[in-house]
Design an enzyme around this catalytic site. Structure first.
Site, PDB file in Angstrom:
ATOM      1  N   CYS A  10     -87.664 -44.422 -39.861  1.00  0.00           N
ATOM      2  CA  CYS A  10     -86.976 -43.388 -40.660  1.00  0.00           C
ATOM      3  C   CYS A  10     -85.465 -43.560 -40.750  1.00  0.00           C
ATOM      4  O   CYS A  10     -84.916 -43.652 -41.842  1.00  0.00           O
ATOM      5  CB  CYS A  10     -87.285 -42.011 -40.095  1.00  0.00           C
ATOM      6  SG  CYS A  10     -88.985 -41.546 -40.358  1.00  0.00           S
TER       7      CYS A  10
HETATM    8  C1  UDX Z   1     -86.788 -39.646 -36.472  1.00  0.00           C
HETATM    9  C2  UDX Z   1     -86.362 -38.169 -36.515  1.00  0.00           C
HETATM   10  O1  UDX Z   1     -86.078 -37.704 -35.192  1.00  0.00           O
HETATM   11  C3  UDX Z   1     -87.438 -37.322 -37.170  1.00  0.00           C
HETATM   12  O2  UDX Z   1     -87.002 -35.979 -37.289  1.00  0.00           O
HETATM   13  C4  UDX Z   1     -87.730 -37.902 -38.569  1.00  0.00           C
HETATM   14  O3  UDX Z   1     -88.734 -37.141 -39.238  1.00  0.00           O
HETATM   15  C5  UDX Z   1     -88.137 -39.360 -38.437  1.00  0.00           C
HETATM   16  O4  UDX Z   1     -87.101 -40.096 -37.768  1.00  0.00           O
HETATM   17  P1  UDX Z   1     -88.382 -41.162 -34.958  1.00  0.00           P
HETATM   18  O5  UDX Z   1     -87.982 -42.303 -35.836  1.00  0.00           O
HETATM   19  O6  UDX Z   1     -89.809 -40.994 -34.615  1.00  0.00           O
HETATM   20  O7  UDX Z   1     -87.914 -39.756 -35.590  1.00  0.00           O
HETATM   21  O8  UDX Z   1     -87.585 -41.386 -33.600  1.00  0.00           O
HETATM   22  P2  UDX Z   1     -86.508 -40.626 -32.709  1.00  0.00           P
HETATM   23  O9  UDX Z   1     -87.174 -40.166 -31.471  1.00  0.00           O
HETATM   24  O10 UDX Z   1     -85.747 -39.638 -33.472  1.00  0.00           O
HETATM   25  O11 UDX Z   1     -85.546 -41.876 -32.320  1.00  0.00           O
HETATM   26  C6  UDX Z   1     -84.942 -42.683 -33.323  1.00  0.00           C
HETATM   27  C7  UDX Z   1     -84.161 -43.819 -32.713  1.00  0.00           C
HETATM   28  O12 UDX Z   1     -82.972 -43.324 -32.097  1.00  0.00           O
HETATM   29  C8  UDX Z   1     -84.897 -44.584 -31.624  1.00  0.00           C
HETATM   30  O13 UDX Z   1     -84.636 -45.963 -31.778  1.00  0.00           O
HETATM   31  C9  UDX Z   1     -84.299 -44.051 -30.332  1.00  0.00           C
HETATM   32  O14 UDX Z   1     -84.365 -44.997 -29.277  1.00  0.00           O
HETATM   33  C10 UDX Z   1     -82.857 -43.799 -30.759  1.00  0.00           C
HETATM   34  N1  UDX Z   1     -82.164 -42.765 -29.963  1.00  0.00           N
HETATM   35  C11 UDX Z   1     -82.600 -41.481 -29.977  1.00  0.00           C
HETATM   36  C12 UDX Z   1     -81.020 -43.099 -29.239  1.00  0.00           C
HETATM   37  O15 UDX Z   1     -80.584 -44.253 -29.235  1.00  0.00           O
HETATM   38  N2  UDX Z   1     -80.364 -42.122 -28.548  1.00  0.00           N
HETATM   39  C13 UDX Z   1     -80.788 -40.827 -28.540  1.00  0.00           C
HETATM   40  O16 UDX Z   1     -80.122 -40.000 -27.887  1.00  0.00           O
HETATM   41  C14 UDX Z   1     -81.939 -40.498 -29.270  1.00  0.00           C
END
Ligand code: UDX
Length: 423
Positions: free
Chosen positions: A264
């Site tokens: 996403c």
């Molecule tokens: C995301 C959105 O959170 C969600 O609302 C949307 O509908 C789809 O995209 P998702 O892709 O499943 O969800 O993953 P998410 O848990 O949000 O993490 C995204 C990325 O950010 C991951 O690579 C994660 O490792 C990274 N991340 C997340 C960080 O590096 N630091 C953080 O504090 C949080």
């Protein structure tokens, strides 16, 4: 209510199954026979925590079919949940959304009574009103806002915990074209206690993009702060706690590390950038957020080279390959640029991930895949921790250089040399 869902990817299936749990009758439509068969047997074609249980418990209220006619005739509300893949220039491919709108439109032509069409797929601002609505009118020969309703209801589901996110949302966004559509969606979501935001169609579309862009911005921001902090020995997690307690900022998504990946954030930020260009604007902040994220994983290699300046022929272990823990999804995973750079530097790469190795093999068939994290450590001079799986906490890193991208602090206790990316 009787609901049809077009597309049974993780958004469509989770939406359908959860609506069934809430007492609605749901018909899922997909072109993939295998998926249809599985859903009808009570077996989800994708893994999401809790999904199978909810599907099985509500099997009498959910069915899957290929048949649009059956689905539209027997339901009052249709959610479009098909994929919107990225094109090379960052724009999104609306092929599946358009096909769904055409099919629904054709079926509406022969349907008596009012019907609501809701776009849940992530589409750029203007798409529901300017692309979907005209197609529905053209194919049905009917009038939006009179014979049928149109709405846009974005999802905010995180992969892996999508069922929980659906059932316990922070807010529900209802973008509506006509009042009746708003009323029907209000009723559909009436059992939820969270706030409901009612907007125009295009504001709802923008809320989805702006949410993801803001979350990605928080991560890139804390990584920028973290890169500078690391240089003078500050632990960025202390900084994140300190700023996160300010209610205006919040602690969530201030986890510094090697950046964001997944299906996403990268796609949505690129689409937003493309959209800005289309309307003759620039979104400078998004360009920076993307650029910080491009460079962030490579900081692991810089830190590694501080200790092993020439990686040629050196064996380097990589722990964790998925874009986040507890999934097999490697789309835009930060492990990809890391492994690519290691190979460019002519290092020998040994990798392990509890779930994602089969997917990773398709991108990097020639690195060594190990059956366990312990095997990765054997013979590796250095180890890069890319994902925070629990089992990586319990390893004995004695004698190794550990570069930690995800704050597995336990590694510090046993490693010969330990470097956190932003701490
Ligand atoms: C995301 C959105 O959170 C969600 O609302 C949307 O509908 C789809 O995209 P998702 O892709 O499943 O969800 O993953 P998410 O848990 O949000 O993490 C995204 C990325 O950010 C991951 O690579 C994660 O490792 C990274 N991340 C997340 C960080 O590096 N630091 C953080 O504090 C949080």
């Amino acid at each position: 209510m009787n609901i049809s869902i077009i597309g049974t990817g993780y958004v469509g299936l989770v939406t359908g199954v959860c609506f069934a749990k809430l007492g609605n009758k749901v018909i899922c439509v997909d072109i993939n026979e295998k998926k249809i068969e599985m859903i009808n047997k009570g077996v989800p074609p994708i893994y999401e925590e809790g999904l199978e249980q909810v599907l099985v418990e509500n099997k009498n209220r959910i069915e899957a079919t290929r048949d649009y006619r059956y689905a539209i005739q027997n339901t009052d509300v249709t959610f479009i949940c098909v994929g919107t893949p990225s094109e090379d220039d960052g724009s999104i491919d609306l092929k599946f959304v358009k096909e769904a709108a055409e099919e629904i439109g054709e079926q509406l032509r022969n349907k008596d009574g009012w019907h609501l069409v809701v776009v849940k797929s992530t589409v750029l601002p203007g798409t529901t009103g300017e692309v979907v609505l005209p197609l529905l009118e053209r194919y049905s020969g009917k009038k939006a806002g009179v014979d049928f309703g149109v709405a846009m209801n974005p999802e905010f589901l995180r992969e892996g915990i999508a069922v929980r996110d659906f059932l316990e949302p922070d807010r529900i966004v209802i973008g509506y074209y006509d009042d009746k559509s708003r009323e029907v969606l209000r009723k559909l979501y009436s059992s939820f206690s969270c706030p409901i935001v009612e907007t125009s169609l295009s504001a709802a579309e923008m809320i989805k993009y702006a949410s993801n862009a803001f979350l990605a911005t928080k991560i890139s921001f804390i990584n920028e702060i973290g890169n500078r902090s690391k240089k003078i020995g500050i632990d960025t997690y202390e900084v994140a706690s300190g700023i996160g307690m300010d209610k205006r900022i919040g602690r969530a998504f201030l986890g510094s590390g090697i950046g964001w990946g997944g299906s996403c954030f990268p796609k949505d930020l690129n689409a937003l950038r493309y959209w800005a260009k289309e309307i003759g604007e620039k979104i400078d902040i998004i360009n920076s957020v993307i650029e910080v994220n491009r460079k962030q994983p490579l900081r692991m290699i810089d830190l590694l080279k501080k200790h092993i300046p020439n990686l040629n022929g050196k064996t380097v272990g990589v722990l964790g390959l998925a874009f986040k823990p507890y999934t097999d999804d490697i789309r835009e995973s930060r492990s990809i640029p890391v492994v690519r750079r290691l190979l460019e530097e002519k290092a020998i790469v040994k990798a392990y991930d509890p779930k994602a190795m089969d997917n990773f093999k398709k991108v990097f068939p020639h690195i060594t895949y190990c059956s366990s994290a312990v095997t990765v450590l054997e013979g590796s001079e250095a180890v890069l921790i890319i994902k925070k799986w629990d089992e990586f906490r319990r390893l004995d890193y004695s004698g190794k250089i550990v570069i930690d991208g995800r704050r597995v602090l336990e590694a510090k206790k046993t490693a010969r040399i330990y470097e956190g990316v932003c701490w």
